[in-house]
Design a protein around this motif. Structure first.
Motif, PDB file in Angstrom:
ATOM      1  N   SER A  79       2.723   2.965   9.667  1.00 50.98           N
ATOM      2  CA  SER A  79       2.599   2.114   8.220  1.00 50.98           C
ATOM      3  C   SER A  79       1.137   1.780   8.218  1.00 50.98           C
ATOM      4  O   SER A  79       0.705   1.979   6.895  1.00 50.98           O
ATOM      5  CB  SER A  79       3.512   0.877   8.113  1.00 50.98           C
ATOM      6  OG  SER A  79       4.803   1.139   8.175  1.00 50.98           O
TER       7      SER A  79
ATOM      8  N   ALA B  32      -1.306   3.170   5.140  1.00 58.20           N
ATOM      9  CA  ALA B  32      -2.172   2.292   4.346  1.00 58.20           C
ATOM     10  C   ALA B  32      -3.525   2.678   4.082  1.00 58.20           C
ATOM     11  O   ALA B  32      -4.155   2.419   3.346  1.00 58.20           O
ATOM     12  CB  ALA B  32      -1.904   0.852   4.790  1.00 58.20           C
TER      13      ALA B  32
ATOM     14  N   ILE C 187       1.649  -2.106   1.421  1.00 55.63           N
ATOM     15  CA  ILE C 187       2.105  -1.592   2.830  1.00 55.63           C
ATOM     16  C   ILE C 187       1.704  -2.707   3.789  1.00 55.63           C
ATOM     17  O   ILE C 187       2.564  -3.155   4.862  1.00 55.63           O
ATOM     18  CB  ILE C 187       1.736  -0.347   3.000  1.00 55.63           C
ATOM     19  CG1 ILE C 187       2.325   0.815   2.081  1.00 55.63           C
ATOM     20  CG2 ILE C 187       2.035   0.135   4.321  1.00 55.63           C
ATOM     21  CD1 ILE C 187       1.650   2.030   2.249  1.00 55.63           C
TER      22      ILE C 187
END
Length: 218
Positions: A92, A96, A111
């Protein structure tokens, strides 16, 4: 005849009509010339409470079901937070970062926020959040994010430089100067290029010019 009417009235008016025999009721009607209406009986218990009392089992089951659903929701949220693995965080965070480089600062912030909401952390998360906030001109939020990064890692030089830069843009150069001086002194040997950049920022501040936002590395 009048006395008989009064005596009969006194006798039968204190009784309830349904309790009389048929003959006594007919006698009352004949003597008084009309039937006597009994006083209706009123219940002191609210009809709603009576209804609820009759259905108390269903109400209790409904309340228990609601409480159970709330508990399951809380347990599910806790498990979801704990199940946010390090690999998922790294994935993640990388996503981002790509959004940030593509100029999608709001999506990058979203995010990173999801990762932080999970209760987990990762080096550079608050730095990335601060950079996204800075690009959206949310300077106060950016400064707060940089400070949180420094709370987790006092040696995060990028967070220090970006915090100083944010303070300059907020017209608080007097707070930024000590940060640039700290970087210049601490990293003159370990990271000369960073120390030189901080020194350049100090010179620009002396000339009343805001330093260029060149340090945004995570």
């Amino acid at each position: 005849a009048a006395t008989l009417r009064q005596d009969l009235a006194a006798t039968f008016l204190t009784e309830s009509l349904p309790a009389m025999e048929a003959g006594r009721a007919a006698l009352r009607i004949a003597v008084l010339g009309r039937s006597v209406q009994t006083t209706p009986t009123f219940s002191l218990v609210s009809p709603l409470l009576t209804k609820l009392d009759r259905r108390r089992i269903l109400v209790s089951v409904g309340l228990l079901g609601l409480i159970g659903a709330l508990l399951l929701g809380l347990i599910g949220a806790y498990i979801a937070k704990r199940s946010f693995t390090l690999q998922a965080i790294e994935t993640s965070a990388g996503l981002a970062r790509r959004h940030y480089l593509d100029g999608n600062f709001r999506e990058a912030k979203r995010i990173i926020g999801e990762i932080l909401d999970s209760g987990r952390t990762y080096p550079g998360l608050y730095l990335g959040l601060g950079n996204a906030e800075f690009k959206m001109n949310q300077l106060e939020a950016a400064a707060e994010a940089y400070r949180k990064e420094l709370e987790g890692d006092g040696n995060a030089v990028a967070a220090t430089l970006n915090l100083a830069l944010t303070l300059v843009h907020r017209q608080r150069a007097d707070e930024a100067i000590p940060l640039y001086q700290e970087v210049t002194n601490r990293f003159s040997t370990a990271n000369p290029s960073v120390a030189q950049q901080a020194a350049l920022a100090l010179r620009l501040l002396e000339e009343n010019l805001p330093p260029e936002p060149t340090v945004e590395k995570e």
